[in-house]
Structure formats: structure tokens, C-alpha cells
Design a protein around this motif. Structure first.
Motif, PDB file in Angstrom:
ATOM      1  N   ARG A 117       0.818  -1.210   0.000  1.00 56.13           N
ATOM      2  CA  ARG A 117       0.000   0.000   0.000  1.00 56.13           C
ATOM      3  C   ARG A 117       0.851   1.259   0.000  1.00 56.13           C
ATOM      4  NH1 ARG A 117      -3.994  -0.422   4.954  1.00 56.13           N
ATOM      5  NH2 ARG A 117      -2.122  -1.271   5.965  1.00 56.13           N
ATOM      6  N   GLY A 118       0.321   2.309  -0.615  1.00 60.83           N
ATOM      7  CA  GLY A 118       0.944   3.615  -0.520  1.00 60.83           C
ATOM      8  C   GLY A 118       0.634   4.252   0.822  1.00 60.83           C
ATOM      9  N   PHE A 119       1.486   5.193   1.218  1.00 57.87           N
ATOM     10  CA  PHE A 119       1.348   5.787   2.549  1.00 57.87           C
ATOM     11  C   PHE A 119       2.047   7.134   2.599  1.00 57.87           C
ATOM     12  CE2 PHE A 119       3.104   6.632   6.747  1.00 57.87           C
ATOM     13  CZ  PHE A 119       2.006   6.449   7.579  1.00 57.87           C
ATOM     14  N   PHE A 120       1.523   8.062   3.416  1.00 63.02           N
ATOM     15  CA  PHE A 120       2.252   9.270   3.781  1.00 63.02           C
ATOM     16  C   PHE A 120       1.614   9.899   5.009  1.00 63.02           C
ATOM     17  CE2 PHE A 120      -0.875  10.728   0.635  1.00 63.02           C
ATOM     18  CZ  PHE A 120      -1.478  11.819   1.280  1.00 63.02           C
ATOM     19  N   MET A 166       7.685   9.342   6.641  1.00 64.21           N
ATOM     20  CA  MET A 166       7.740   8.235   5.706  1.00 64.21           C
ATOM     21  C   MET A 166       6.679   8.382   4.628  1.00 64.21           C
ATOM     22  SD  MET A 166       7.463   4.120   6.383  1.00 64.21           S
ATOM     23  CE  MET A 166       5.689   3.994   6.174  1.00 64.21           C
ATOM     24  N   ARG A 167       7.039   7.991   3.421  1.00 63.78           N
ATOM     25  CA  ARG A 167       6.081   8.004   2.315  1.00 63.78           C
ATOM     26  C   ARG A 167       6.470   6.899   1.337  1.00 63.78           C
ATOM     27  NH1 ARG A 167       8.353  13.858   1.118  1.00 63.78           N
ATOM     28  NH2 ARG A 167       8.219  13.678   3.373  1.00 63.78           N
ATOM     29  N   SER A 168       5.479   6.325   0.691  1.00 63.70           N
ATOM     30  CA  SER A 168       5.756   5.296  -0.307  1.00 63.70           C
ATOM     31  C   SER A 168       4.610   5.231  -1.289  1.00 63.70           C
ATOM     32  CB  SER A 168       5.960   3.923   0.345  1.00 63.70           C
ATOM     33  OG  SER A 168       4.738   3.441   0.885  1.00 63.70           O
ATOM     34  N   ASN A 169       4.920   4.765  -2.475  1.00 67.11           N
ATOM     35  CA  ASN A 169       3.909   4.574  -3.502  1.00 67.11           C
ATOM     36  C   ASN A 169       3.429   3.124  -3.495  1.00 67.11           C
ATOM     37  OD1 ASN A 169       3.923   7.219  -4.587  1.00 67.11           O
ATOM     38  ND2 ASN A 169       5.844   6.775  -5.635  1.00 67.11           N
ATOM     39  N   PRO A 170       2.195   2.902  -3.915  1.00 62.29           N
ATOM     40  CA  PRO A 170       1.692   1.535  -3.959  1.00 62.29           C
ATOM     41  C   PRO A 170       2.253   0.782  -5.167  1.00 62.29           C
ATOM     42  CG  PRO A 170       0.038   3.003  -4.843  1.00 62.29           C
ATOM     43  CD  PRO A 170       1.177   3.874  -4.373  1.00 62.29           C
ATOM     44  N   TRP A 196      -3.511   5.964   3.764  1.00 63.36           N
ATOM     45  CA  TRP A 196      -3.148   4.695   3.128  1.00 63.36           C
ATOM     46  C   TRP A 196      -3.943   4.588   1.830  1.00 63.36           C
ATOM     47  CZ3 TRP A 196      -4.017   5.582   8.195  1.00 63.36           C
ATOM     48  CH2 TRP A 196      -3.077   5.139   9.119  1.00 63.36           C
ATOM     49  N   PHE A 197      -3.278   4.212   0.737  1.00 62.11           N
ATOM     50  CA  PHE A 197      -3.980   4.210  -0.543  1.00 62.11           C
ATOM     51  C   PHE A 197      -3.393   3.150  -1.465  1.00 62.11           C
ATOM     52  CE2 PHE A 197      -0.394   7.002  -0.747  1.00 62.11           C
ATOM     53  CZ  PHE A 197       0.111   6.921  -2.030  1.00 62.11           C
ATOM     54  N   ARG A 198      -4.147   2.802  -2.496  1.00 60.91           N
ATOM     55  CA  ARG A 198      -3.740   1.741  -3.430  1.00 60.91           C
ATOM     56  C   ARG A 198      -3.568   2.218  -4.861  1.00 60.91           C
ATOM     57  NH1 ARG A 198      -3.601  -2.982  -0.982  1.00 60.91           N
ATOM     58  NH2 ARG A 198      -4.882  -3.384   0.865  1.00 60.91           N
ATOM     59  N   HIS A 199      -3.932   3.437  -5.154  1.00 60.51           N
ATOM     60  CA  HIS A 199      -3.869   3.927  -6.527  1.00 60.51           C
ATOM     61  C   HIS A 199      -3.249   5.323  -6.555  1.00 60.51           C
ATOM     62  CE1 HIS A 199      -6.476   0.571  -7.533  1.00 60.51           C
ATOM     63  NE2 HIS A 199      -7.325   0.977  -6.602  1.00 60.51           N
ATOM     64  N   VAL A 226       2.654  -2.079   4.248  1.00 60.07           N
ATOM     65  CA  VAL A 226       2.945  -0.708   3.817  1.00 60.07           C
ATOM     66  C   VAL A 226       4.437  -0.567   3.523  1.00 60.07           C
ATOM     67  CG1 VAL A 226       3.026   1.701   4.551  1.00 60.07           C
ATOM     68  CG2 VAL A 226       1.018   0.309   5.063  1.00 60.07           C
ATOM     69  N   ALA A 227       4.755   0.045   2.402  1.00 58.57           N
ATOM     70  CA  ALA A 227       6.140   0.381   2.048  1.00 58.57           C
ATOM     71  C   ALA A 227       7.044  -0.833   1.916  1.00 58.57           C
ATOM     72  CB  ALA A 227       6.731   1.377   3.043  1.00 58.57           C
ATOM     73  N   SER A 228       6.516  -1.953   1.447  1.00 60.65           N
ATOM     74  CA  SER A 228       7.371  -3.106   1.194  1.00 60.65           C
ATOM     75  C   SER A 228       8.356  -2.798   0.077  1.00 60.65           C
ATOM     76  CB  SER A 228       6.532  -4.321   0.798  1.00 60.65           C
ATOM     77  OG  SER A 228       7.359  -5.380   0.343  1.00 60.65           O
ATOM     78  N   ASP A 229       9.551  -3.353   0.195  1.00 63.86           N
ATOM     79  CA  ASP A 229      10.566  -3.136  -0.840  1.00 63.86           C
ATOM     80  C   ASP A 229      10.206  -3.797  -2.169  1.00 63.86           C
ATOM     81  OD1 ASP A 229      12.094  -1.533   0.722  1.00 63.86           O
ATOM     82  OD2 ASP A 229      13.897  -2.752   0.658  1.00 63.86           O
ATOM     83  N   ILE A 230       9.147  -4.590  -2.222  1.00 62.32           N
ATOM     84  CA  ILE A 230       8.742  -5.121  -3.524  1.00 62.32           C
ATOM     85  C   ILE A 230       8.368  -3.984  -4.468  1.00 62.32           C
ATOM     86  CG2 ILE A 230       7.927  -7.307  -2.551  1.00 62.32           C
ATOM     87  CD1 ILE A 230       5.042  -6.338  -3.128  1.00 62.32           C
TER      88      ILE A 230
END
Length: 401
Positions: A198-201, A308-312, A278-281, A344-348
Motif C-alpha cells: 500500500r501507498g502511505f504518507f 515516511m512516504r511510499s507509492n503503492p 493509506w492508498f492503493r492507486h 505498507v512500504a514493502s521493498d517489492i
């Protein structure tokens, strides 16, 4: 698999050596040298990957470190490569949590201890068991692979990946699939594989107010709050608007900390709410821009993104790599794994987004993540090695890449 089964002792010794090597997140360490030596022994060409904040801070997948890093250029990851042809990447992270923040270890965290079928030690679960399985699988695979390029990445990933995993993606080269070897944080082991993240910020929203003039000279208590503007009242209006937008946008938004005012007698002149999404798109920059637009239109004075922030990212459940992985896990455990999409924020996300290649995550049965007496299941450690070997050989032979 007979060759792999002869390396169980090697796996235990290697895990012990890795645990004893301090490699706390954000600290310089020599653990990359140990990993590089093992890669070279297996016949891979090894390259050191250095972090460069000036180069990566503007990258769309960049996540700022959660802690201050004194010498980021000394956080060295390693890549090993072998062969030519369609490629597959195996990777794991080499850094750990800080044991100083984990009171309650029952033994030396830098000493791997096996007890009742578990191996305890700092980083055993997160993620040095993954490093062991990747290195052991590569050692077994190299003599038998033909027409396939194998890439192994052992990276710094604990601080959002920006200081290790992300720079490594730039050096991986041409691959068609990737496997991230990391235990499931749910504690389910290979009963679950990661196919999505999942994306997150974190965000902040601020509103401003105005105290009214007092009715009596130098008597603040004579202020009539109805004549002023309450920053907290304005903030409530903004949060209602953002919450309605989130409900309509298929994402989760939570307001988790609110500050307003200095004195219960007087109107607050500013109010601040902080929370998480938390978001998926989409991307975190796109989603934050939409949140900001809604908040500012509803009366916010300012908004910001922080932390922390990451894209889905996601690979389809029917993708050939997911099917190959499922069959490999089932062959070793007798059970087809479930797809776990909630981390959330998996390295995959890095090979999925940076290299545009299918990626799955899997790892050994483990527990006490991020805390004292972290452990991995000793027998499952070897099963993961066997699963990785099955994935690579099946991918090479069965999938038209």
C-alpha cells in the motif's frame, strides 16, 4: 535439491556470522564486505552501490530517512550478477533495528542462539535470514543455470529504501522478475506471499484564527469569542471536508494528533491536525495534492507532507511469477500460499515501479519483529532456500520471458 540440502550447516554458520556483524539502520557497517565475499565465492561479479542523497532526493520513489544519517555515503549495498539472457533478481536487506531501543533481550542480540527449533538474534528475522537464503540459493543455482542472468542484491532498506534499495535498482540492469526474500511481518511465514504494497504518507493541515479585541482595556477575559475567528472551529470544518473526500476516494485517512490554543480562556489563533493516508492507486504526491486542494478549499491556511512516504505497487494474482511462486511454496510446504496485499512500504515496490518487473515477497516463519528476542524458524530457513531455487529454475524453464 540434494546440493542445497548439503548446505544446511552453511546456512546456520552464515546466519550466525551475519547476526554477529553490527549493521544497525543508518550506521556505517562492514557487513557488505562479508556479503560480497560470499557472492564472489559463488562466482558472481560483485559491485558496491553507494548512496548519494543529492542524486536520489528528487526521485519519485524517494523516502526521506526516518532518522538523521551522519555519513550516508558509507551505507554500502552490494550487487552480484552472473550469466546472460533473461534475468531474475533476488534481494534482501542487510540492516537491522537498533537493539538499544529494544529493552528486554534475554541474551546477547549479536549472538545467534538456537533453542527449541528457533534461531534468535538481532536481524535474524528482519532480514538476515533472507540474506542467507538468497546467498545459499545463488550458490546452488550458479553451476546449473544456462541462458539465464541471475542478479543478487543485498541492500540497506530499513530507512525507507532510499539509501540502499532505490540506488541498487539503478544498477540491476535488465531483469524480467524479482523475488524479495523477507519474512511475512504477520508471522505467517510462507503461508502468505507479498504481491502488493500500500501507498502511505503523513500529512499536516493548519488553520489560522483571530482573537477579538477586548471590551475592557487591558482585560483579555472581556473578549467576546463570537467576534473573533476560532482556528480550531475552522480546522473541524476542514477535517470534515477531507474525511468526506477520503470516503469518496477509496482510501483510508486518519487524523491522529490535533493541537490548538495555549489557554482555555482564549480563542486559538492557530490549529494543526496531523494524520496518515493509506492508498492503493496513484502516487503519494498525487494523493497529497488532492488532499491539499480539498483542505485549502475548505479553509485551511497550509498543508504539508512529512515523514515516511511510499507509492503503492502490485503484481496480478494470475501473473506467471505468482503462479510459479505458489507452486514452489506448495511443493515445499504442502499448502498454496495466500496473497498478502496490506503491508505498507514493502521493498517489492522498487523493482515493480523502478524496473517495471513482476515482484513477489516471501520468507521464513519468524517472530518478534522490531523487538527483543527476534527469531526465525530454523527448519523453515532452509525451506525458503529450496523455494527460491524452485522459483528461479521454474521461471527460467517454464516462462516465456
Amino acid at each position: 535439491m540434494e546440493e542445497a540440502d548439503g548446505l544446511v550447516g552453511y546456512e546456520r554458520r552464515l546466519l550466525s556470522a551475519l547476526v554477529s556483524e553490527r549493521s544497525v539502520r543508518g550506521e556505517a557497517s562492514d557487513i557488505h564486505e562479508l556479503c560480497g565475499e560470499e557472492l564472489e565465492k559463488s562466482g558472481l561479479q560483485v559491485e558496491a552501490v553507494h548512496s548519494d542523497l543529492n542524486k536520489w532526493a528528487d526521485h519519485p520513489e524517494w523516502c526521506p530517512p526516518a532518522i538523521a544519517v551522519a555519513e550516508p555515503e558509507r551505507l554500502i549495498s552490494v550487487l552480484g550478477s552472473w550469466g546472460e539472457g533473461p534475468g531474475i533478481l533476488l534481494f534482501a536487506h542487510i540492516d537491522t533495528e537498533d537493539p538499544a531501543a529494544q529493552a528486554g533481550w534475554s541474551a546477547d542480540p549479536y549472538q545467534a542462539v538456537e533453542k527449541n527449533g528457533r534461531i534468535y538474534g538481532l536481524g535474524a528475522a528482519d532480514d538476515k535470514a533472507g540474506v542467507v537464503s538468497v546467498l545459499t540459493a545463488a550458490r546452488c543455482l550458479i553451476p546449473h543455470l544456462e541462458g539465464v542472468r541471475l542478479v543478487v542484491g543485498l541492500v540497506h532498506g530499513k530507512l525507507g529504501g532510499g539509501l540502499g534499495t532505490l540506488p541498487a535498482m539503478d544498477r540491476v540492469g535488465d531483469v524480467e522478475a524479482a523475488v524479495y526474500c523477507h519474512p511475512a511481518e504477520t508471522g505467517r511465514g510462507m503461508a502468505q506471499i507479498k504481491t502488493a504494497t500500500r501507498g502511505f504518507f503523513n500529512f499536516g493541515i493548519q488553520t489560522r484564527g483571530r482573537r477579538p479585541a477586548p471590551a475592557e482595556i487591558r482585560t483579555p477575559v472581556s473578549e467576546d469569542p463570537r467576534q473573533g475567528r476560532n482556528a480550531f472551529g475552522g480546522l473541524r470544518t476542514v477535517l470534515d471536508a477531507v474525511e468526506h473526500w477520503a470516503d469518496q476516494s477509496d482510501l483510508v485517512c486518519s487524523f491522529n494528533r490535533v493541537r490548538a490554543g495555549e489557554d482555555p480562556t482564549f480563542l486559538p489563533e492557530q490549529a494543526l491536525a496531523e494524520g496518515a493516508v493509506w492508498f492503493r492507486h496513484g502516487t503519494f504526491s498525487e494523493v497529497f495534492d488532492r488532499l491539499s486542494e480539498v483542505a485549502l478549499r475548505a479553509g485551511a491556511d497550509s498543508t504539508r507532507i512529512f515523514g515516511m512516504r511510499s507509492n503503492p505497487a502490485e503484481v496480478a494474482a494470475d501473473h506467471p511469477l505468482v503462479q510459479v511462486t505458489g507452486r514452489a511454496v506448495q511443493a515445499e510446504t504442502g499448502v498454496w500460499p495466500g496473497n498478502y496485499p496490506a503491508h505498507v512500504a514493502s521493498d517489492i515496490r522498487f523493482p515493480l515501479r523502478c524496473l517495471n518487473v513482476a515482484t513477489v515477497g516471501l520468507g521464513t516463519l519468524a517472530g518478534n519483529f522490531y523487538g527483543p528476542d527476534e527469531w526465525v524458524n530454523a527448519a523453515d530457513l532452509h525451506r525458503v532456500t529450496r523455494v527460491i531455487i524452485r522459483i528461479v529454475t521454474s521461471w527460467a524453464s517454464e516462462v516465456d520471458v
